[in-house]
Design a protein around this motif. Structure first.
Motif, mmCIF file in Angstrom:
data_model
loop_
_atom_site.group_PDB
_atom_site.id
_atom_site.type_symbol
_atom_site.label_atom_id
_atom_site.label_comp_id
_atom_site.label_asym_id
_atom_site.label_seq_id
_atom_site.Cartn_x
_atom_site.Cartn_y
_atom_site.Cartn_z
ATOM 1 N N ILE A 61 0.820 -1.215 0.000
ATOM 2 C CA ILE A 61 0.000 0.000 0.000
ATOM 3 C C ILE A 61 0.857 1.271 0.000
ATOM 4 O O ILE A 61 0.610 2.181 -0.808
ATOM 5 N N PRO A 62 1.897 1.388 0.844
ATOM 6 C CA PRO A 62 2.752 2.584 0.767
ATOM 7 C C PRO A 62 3.411 2.751 -0.605
ATOM 8 O O PRO A 62 3.531 3.882 -1.097
ATOM 9 N N ALA A 63 3.801 1.636 -1.232
ATOM 10 C CA ALA A 63 4.433 1.723 -2.557
ATOM 11 C C ALA A 63 3.434 2.181 -3.610
ATOM 12 O O ALA A 63 3.774 2.988 -4.486
ATOM 13 N N MET A 64 2.207 1.695 -3.523
ATOM 14 C CA MET A 64 1.181 2.123 -4.481
ATOM 15 C C MET A 64 0.839 3.595 -4.279
ATOM 16 O O MET A 64 0.595 4.321 -5.252
ATOM 17 N N PRO A 92 -7.292 0.448 -7.680
ATOM 18 C CA PRO A 92 -7.807 1.184 -8.845
ATOM 19 C C PRO A 92 -6.665 1.825 -9.636
ATOM 20 O O PRO A 92 -5.729 2.367 -9.060
ATOM 21 N N PHE A 93 -6.780 1.787 -10.970
ATOM 22 C CA PHE A 93 -5.798 2.404 -11.855
ATOM 23 C C PHE A 93 -6.521 3.331 -12.834
ATOM 24 O O PHE A 93 -7.597 2.998 -13.330
ATOM 25 N N GLU A 98 -1.287 2.059 -16.754
ATOM 26 C CA GLU A 98 -0.836 2.217 -15.378
ATOM 27 C C GLU A 98 -0.881 0.883 -14.640
ATOM 28 O O GLU A 98 0.035 0.545 -13.876
ATOM 29 N N LEU A 99 -1.930 0.122 -14.871
ATOM 30 C CA LEU A 99 -2.064 -1.208 -14.264
ATOM 31 C C LEU A 99 -0.950 -2.130 -14.744
ATOM 32 O O LEU A 99 -0.311 -2.831 -13.941
ATOM 33 N N GLU A 100 -0.712 -2.117 -16.047
ATOM 34 C CA GLU A 100 0.273 -3.005 -16.655
ATOM 35 C C GLU A 100 1.696 -2.691 -16.188
ATOM 36 O O GLU A 100 2.523 -3.596 -16.009
ATOM 37 N N ASN A 101 1.989 -1.407 -15.973
ATOM 38 C CA ASN A 101 3.354 -0.989 -15.636
ATOM 39 C C ASN A 101 3.664 -1.040 -14.143
ATOM 40 O O ASN A 101 4.835 -0.958 -13.744
ATOM 41 N N ALA A 102 2.634 -1.187 -13.308
ATOM 42 C CA ALA A 102 2.837 -1.140 -11.862
ATOM 43 C C ALA A 102 3.830 -2.189 -11.355
ATOM 44 O O ALA A 102 4.721 -1.854 -10.551
ATOM 45 N N VAL A 107 9.233 -3.296 -8.532
ATOM 46 C CA VAL A 107 10.509 -4.005 -8.332
ATOM 47 C C VAL A 107 11.713 -3.068 -8.402
ATOM 48 O O VAL A 107 12.838 -3.472 -8.090
ATOM 49 N N LYS A 108 11.496 -1.813 -8.786
ATOM 50 C CA LYS A 108 12.565 -0.815 -8.794
ATOM 51 C C LYS A 108 12.543 0.065 -7.531
ATOM 52 O O LYS A 108 13.386 0.938 -7.373
ATOM 53 N N ASP A 109 11.556 -0.183 -6.682
ATOM 54 C CA ASP A 109 11.395 0.598 -5.456
ATOM 55 C C ASP A 109 12.142 -0.112 -4.323
ATOM 56 O O ASP A 109 11.677 -1.131 -3.799
ATOM 57 N N GLU A 110 13.287 0.399 -3.932
ATOM 58 C CA GLU A 110 14.121 -0.255 -2.926
ATOM 59 C C GLU A 110 13.436 -0.319 -1.561
ATOM 60 O O GLU A 110 13.597 -1.291 -0.819
#
Length: 265
Positions: A61-64, A92-93, A98-102, A107-110
């Motif tokens: 949730i914090p990452a989203m 929700p996107f 946006e949904l596809e790229n999430a 995986v790039k968010d350390e």
């Protein structure tokens, strides 16, 4: 002009993937309608439940939120099946892109990788869940975005009703979509203050052709009173009497949920 070109553009990929969009006669452009990802975690033990919830609350949730998704819903069934525990996650996107790229962005968010390490890096013989069921939906024209429930009850006391209406065929499914939108079913729900979180057509899932929607209530009694008013309303009786809407639902699945404490919905 055929029914498909006049009312809906309805491509079918295989037998279970339906990408639905209304034709140019609607006033809502496709790009303005949200896409929803509904994940259903299937779990065997309370330990798995705890691990998944920790991941959702402190990593997912914090990452989203960082990706611009303001509200993520997490729900549990009111009645727990200990043989198949479930957690429902609604994301929700604003667009399908946006949904596809999430996932690639996550995986790039350390920070996400660190906070979700126990879940993300789980060993093959110590998995945090049994399976994940994923459903992709597209919002209806008459409610192109979601709504955070406007309720007074505390979250543990609330009842969120997730419904799925399956149709016998694609043609009957189109009839049910029309009934909700052009027919005025959503208008009636709004009139009676059902506090819907979303209405959407399923474009990928295991029970297509079908639609799903979520209405929200302060408690079970509140829910029952709302449905009593709905079923007895003159608008509903007139709508269901129309020949064009006959036999358009072959199965109705109904799940009662409540939001967890950290749910944005």
């Amino acid at each position: 002009m055929s029914m498909y070109s006049k009312n809906y553009l309805y491509p079918v990929i295989g037998l279970s993937l339906f990408l639905i969009s209304f034709c140019a006669s609607t006033h809502v452009k496709a790009a303005e309608r949200y896409y929803y990802q509904l994940k259903v975690y299937h779990l065997k033990t309370e330990t798995q439940v705890t691990r998944v919830e920790h991941y959702l609350q402190y990593a997912y949730i914090p990452a989203m939120h960082k990706l611009g998704v303001k509200n993520v819903g997490v729900f549990k069934p009111v009645d727990v099946d200990t043989a198949d525990r479930k957690i429902y996650v609604l994301t929700p996107f604003r667009s399908f892109e946006e949904l596809e790229n999430a996932p690639q962005k996550l995986v790039k968010d350390e920070q996400y990788l660190a906070d979700g390490k126990d879940y993300i890096d789980a060993a093959y013989n110590d998995v945090p869940y049994t399976r994940i069921e994923t459903i992709i939906l597209k919002a209806f024209p008459d409610m192109p975005g979601y709504a955070v429930p406007n309720l007074t009850a505390n979250k543990p006391d609330r009842v969120y009703e997730l419904r799925s209406y399956e149709s016998p065929t694609e043609k009957y499914h189109i009839s049910k979509l029309k009934m909700f939108n052009e027919g005025g079913e959503i208008v009636l729900f709004k009139k009676l203050n059902f506090n819907a979180a979303f209405y959407a057509a399923v474009i990928s899932g295991g029970h297509t052709p079908n639609l799903m929607y979520m209405t929200t209530f302060n408690n079970k009694q509140d829910r029952d009173e709302h449905w009593k008013a709905f079923s007895s309303s003159p608008e509903w009786k007139a709508l269901t009497a129309q020949e064009q809407y006959q036999h358009n639902v072959s199965k109705n699945d109904d799940v009662f949920l409540h939001p967890v404490a950290y749910s944005d919905f």
